[in-house]
Design a protein around this motif. Structure first.
Motif, mmCIF file in Angstrom:
data_model
loop_
_atom_site.group_PDB
_atom_site.id
_atom_site.type_symbol
_atom_site.label_atom_id
_atom_site.label_comp_id
_atom_site.label_asym_id
_atom_site.label_seq_id
_atom_site.Cartn_x
_atom_site.Cartn_y
_atom_site.Cartn_z
ATOM 1 N N LEU A 102 39.474 17.550 -43.791
ATOM 2 C CA LEU A 102 40.725 17.514 -43.852
ATOM 3 C C LEU A 102 42.018 17.016 -44.142
ATOM 4 O O LEU A 102 42.431 16.764 -45.474
ATOM 5 C CB LEU A 102 41.757 18.761 -43.725
ATOM 6 N N GLN B 25 52.808 20.155 -48.141
ATOM 7 C CA GLN B 25 51.582 19.470 -46.875
ATOM 8 C C GLN B 25 51.698 20.210 -45.482
ATOM 9 O O GLN B 25 50.197 20.829 -44.925
ATOM 10 C CB GLN B 25 52.079 18.627 -47.245
ATOM 11 N N ASN C 33 48.225 22.327 -45.273
ATOM 12 C CA ASN C 33 46.468 21.895 -44.714
ATOM 13 C C ASN C 33 47.064 23.080 -43.018
ATOM 14 O O ASN C 33 46.074 22.281 -42.499
ATOM 15 C CB ASN C 33 46.544 20.335 -44.070
ATOM 16 N N TRP D 56 41.554 15.820 -64.259
ATOM 17 C CA TRP D 56 41.079 15.418 -63.327
ATOM 18 C C TRP D 56 41.441 15.766 -62.115
ATOM 19 O O TRP D 56 40.385 16.031 -61.214
ATOM 20 C CB TRP D 56 42.331 13.845 -62.640
ATOM 21 N N MET E 105 50.885 15.576 -54.450
ATOM 22 C CA MET E 105 51.106 14.695 -55.315
ATOM 23 C C MET E 105 52.039 14.527 -56.430
ATOM 24 O O MET E 105 52.971 13.861 -56.922
ATOM 25 C CB MET E 105 49.841 14.549 -55.406
ATOM 26 N N ASP F 126 47.696 19.837 -52.244
ATOM 27 C CA ASP F 126 47.184 18.715 -52.434
ATOM 28 C C ASP F 126 48.446 18.271 -53.987
ATOM 29 O O ASP F 126 48.544 17.228 -53.691
ATOM 30 C CB ASP F 126 46.061 18.044 -52.675
ATOM 31 N N GLU G 111 39.954 14.502 -47.372
ATOM 32 C CA GLU G 111 40.340 15.186 -48.076
ATOM 33 C C GLU G 111 41.753 14.919 -48.814
ATOM 34 O O GLU G 111 41.874 15.031 -50.150
ATOM 35 C CB GLU G 111 39.596 16.726 -47.403
ATOM 36 N N SER G 112 42.871 15.688 -48.250
ATOM 37 C CA SER G 112 43.693 14.878 -48.645
ATOM 38 C C SER G 112 44.069 13.424 -48.874
ATOM 39 O O SER G 112 45.007 14.001 -50.104
ATOM 40 C CB SER G 112 44.617 15.975 -47.526
ATOM 41 N N PHE H 267 50.446 14.271 -40.193
ATOM 42 C CA PHE H 267 48.996 15.647 -40.235
ATOM 43 C C PHE H 267 48.803 15.304 -38.215
ATOM 44 O O PHE H 267 48.563 16.945 -38.412
ATOM 45 C CB PHE H 267 48.292 14.744 -40.837
ATOM 46 N N ARG I 239 40.854 20.831 -56.916
ATOM 47 C CA ARG I 239 41.002 20.040 -55.857
ATOM 48 C C ARG I 239 42.144 20.835 -54.963
ATOM 49 O O ARG I 239 43.074 21.778 -55.801
ATOM 50 C CB ARG I 239 42.149 18.820 -55.984
ATOM 51 N N ASN J 212 43.013 12.705 -52.152
ATOM 52 C CA ASN J 212 43.790 13.563 -53.711
ATOM 53 C C ASN J 212 45.019 13.001 -53.784
ATOM 54 O O ASN J 212 45.686 13.452 -54.842
ATOM 55 C CB ASN J 212 43.111 15.030 -53.359
ATOM 56 N N ARG J 213 45.220 12.164 -52.592
ATOM 57 C CA ARG J 213 46.998 12.019 -53.529
ATOM 58 C C ARG J 213 46.706 10.022 -53.244
ATOM 59 O O ARG J 213 47.778 10.026 -53.466
ATOM 60 C CB ARG J 213 47.659 12.455 -52.177
ATOM 61 N N PRO K 30 46.301 7.779 -57.293
ATOM 62 C CA PRO K 30 45.289 7.525 -58.015
ATOM 63 C C PRO K 30 45.192 8.178 -59.559
ATOM 64 O O PRO K 30 44.076 8.354 -60.055
ATOM 65 C CB PRO K 30 44.974 9.440 -57.014
#
Lengths: 256, 256, 256, 256
Positions: free
Chosen positions: A73, C42, C46, D17, D32, D28, A76-77, A43, D24, A80-81, D83
């Protein structure tokens, strides 16, 4: 003058999580940590930054070019994962060690790394785009001279590792206390160092110091750029020159 | 008596690849390396082994429970999914350093780490299933006492890292030369050590040595088992006892 | 008026690679494909875009907000980390199907998907930043009404899958031929559709068509935005309104 | 007689979820899901099984060779790194559809897929090692004849996808209702089918049916083995024979 933007990336309350409700499988922790690092590296890296795994629960990144939205971001990403979350402290300055100290202080003020109520903090300021300059970052890329021939193909793998680790430990301390620089082992026999405005003589001094202290011979390419990638890429090219020409220090930037 | 099966995992001709035809983006190398490590950690780990990232281009694994077919499958699977390939050297013995030396020698005999014709070697022998014993592996799990309170929440992130790194560097050298053990930093303030048949007094000596040499206070949990996971899991539980009771050395195994 | 920027992502010469020198393990191919997709998702995601796995060897992305340098960086990064490379065709337009057709044509002109000399092509043009508008993208997010209660908890997992797959197959054809839209199954019972300038009545017609044709009841939230993420996020919120209120079509954008 | 061991892999309470506390980011979720699938594919795959992504929140695996401990380890490892958590239902039988129905029923009895109190269930039984046979699994690997020449290099990418999707949708329904088989799209123009004890004539009938119903010409290689990998690998080789010789159905196993 350099102007390094440093981000401290801290996994929230990670230590307790790894043993709750009981210790988690080590291989899973290792897998999760290194993939999390890889994702952050990707990232940050595809925006021109560099991320270093450091201690994995605390990673250090050079983030010139990333604004606060980018940082948010990323949080957040990851949230979420992954089963863990990140807090981020950002600071900038001519001295990378000072910038990191400021970034660290901002997170420490927000709460302990093991405070379970401190989650996904985002603290600090970035360099706004108009204030960015082409020589904001200076990166030095060190490696061990003929590591494969002298070590990897000769010693057992652990003794080679000890040699390289020793060179790194000495270099990291020396660059930090003598030259206000942040040094990171990045695999193989490579160390990447985030520097303030150093000159060739500084690197020569550092190489001599390491050689004298622990008898490890290194060489270094140094680059400047607007981002860590630009500076680091120039440093890699400079290091290729060392390898080709047998020189010890090469700087690759347009002279002032 | 321990009987550790060690595998040296070496990326074939990796150094040259990283700069061919010209240096590759550092963030991509970091991402690729750490994901490759994560995959190997997962493959080995869900068969009961431990993998350490070490230098990333040379990784060291404790592989009791994996046979040659497992090793070959790992090579094949990595070769199908990555732009690089792996060579593997395997050896066993009561002394983990000697086992690694043997594993290394087998790969060195097959060719240089930077020989482009040496690809996907698989050398060495495993412990056959009938010869495996419940106490083949001894693992010690060290951490720094109150690292968060003393360092992470107090110093800047790099100075914390230097402290931990220094403790690690001293411990790794001492355990290797005084106790024939292989020590690996695994993130945070944790070091996992693959040991021969050591006793509580050996660990006490090592803790005292590190404290005297670099002023870093550590504690250690030690476990035994048939696999790295079993031994390491017992060590984690023992370390939890240190944390709960304020002891410095805890061993968790049924006494002989 | 929408203005969708579509990128066709094609793995170069993938079919032949999967069977050279002999068929590769299916689990490795599946792992590699889905991780490559995840990485692209991804990278694009993003930056505000959406990527759909489609056939895996041919993926389709909505890339408003990504310029040619971003596309080139994606290619470089994948090339550094995977055993395969990507070619990319980009095109834009008010009609997503036409945009994709143009993007496809650019790659087809550059060479066959199985031409081993066609590697890492990057063809086509993006929407320059000044020409981007707040309503460039229209996304519709469909799901099956009470899929868990009616199917997942009632039928065997394959028959549920057949029902959902049938709904998807009918919707994808209908939206493409009647409404110039691109529909993608995204997991669970969800279908995301990239649309031109459609109205509520068009979605009602589509829902009725699918229900009549294959007896699958769906609902849909629709959003507009400057990027796929913005439009898609509005669509998700609109779909939440359907779920809460029992409505079948919800549009979430500021009316013109 | 085949004896297929089928595992239904269900993400616990996934739908809720994905929208809690609010929807979400789609990119992402896609990342995931596909990485979770990749990890499961790798875990199952390097024990000889096959995993199909199916709907991503419900995946279907052929797991001959994996025992209950393996299944439990997969659950634990995913729980440590993601998660979300997994519930697993296992069943076996000569008819893959019936086995999947049984596996599904076991999870349904344990609770709804959206019951937040149903977490990490592990239900059902495996085939014990002594009862496994060399011909337990029959796999058919279909692809579309000259898909690249007829579709990929000719139509736009979405219309190609519609053609292939249509072939798949027809094949999946037909194989399920006429031949008790489970068909999965695996990327490109490939469909892998888990079959009971079918003969060449059954496959010829299926190919003819698909061609007549949706005008898509396919070919198929069929294999038998002790595990999905063995059967699937034989099927791939058989399909290579189709490609080389222009035949439509090839079976690769030692005749009974």
């Amino acid at each position: 003058m350099t102007n390094t933007q440093v981000t401290l990336v801290q996994i929230d309350n990670y230590g307790p999580w790894t043993v709750t409700p009981e210790p988690r499988r080590e291989a899973d922790l290792q897998t999760m940590q290194s993939r999390l690092y890889a994702d952050i590296s990707q990232f940050v890296g595809n925006r021109g930054g560099y991320t270093f795994f450091t201690r994995f629960d605390n990673m250090i990144a050079v983030t010139n070019g990333l604004d606060r939205e980018d940082h948010a971001l990323l949080q957040e990403s990851v949230g979420n994962r992954y089963p863990v979350t990140l807090s981020l402290g950002i600071a900038t300055g001519t001295n990378p060690v000072q910038a990191l100290a400021d970034a660290t202080a901002r997170l420490q003020e927000a709460g302990s790394a093991q405070d379970k109520h401190r989650r996904e903090c985002l603290e600090g300021r970035v360099i706004d785009e108009p204030y960015r300059a082409d020589d904001d970052i200076q990166i030095a890329h060190f490696d061990v001279i003929n590591a494969t021939g002298n070590y990897t193909d000769e010693l057992n793998a652990f003794d080679t590792f000890i040699e390289i680790e020793q060179g790194y430990a000495e270099l990291m301390r020396h660059m930090r206390y003598a030259h206000d620089s942040l040094s990171f082992f990045v695999g193989g026999d490579n160390v990447i160092v985030v520097c303030p405005d150093l000159e060739a003589a500084d690197y020569e001094e550092a190489l001599a110091h390491v050689e004298e202290a622990v008898d490890v011979e290194m060489q270094v390419g140094v680059g400047r750029g607007k981002s860590a990638h630009e500076a680091g890429f120039a440093a890699k090219h400079a290091l290729e020159t060392c390898r080709a020409d047998g020189t010890r220090v090469e700087l690759e930037w347009k002279t002032a």
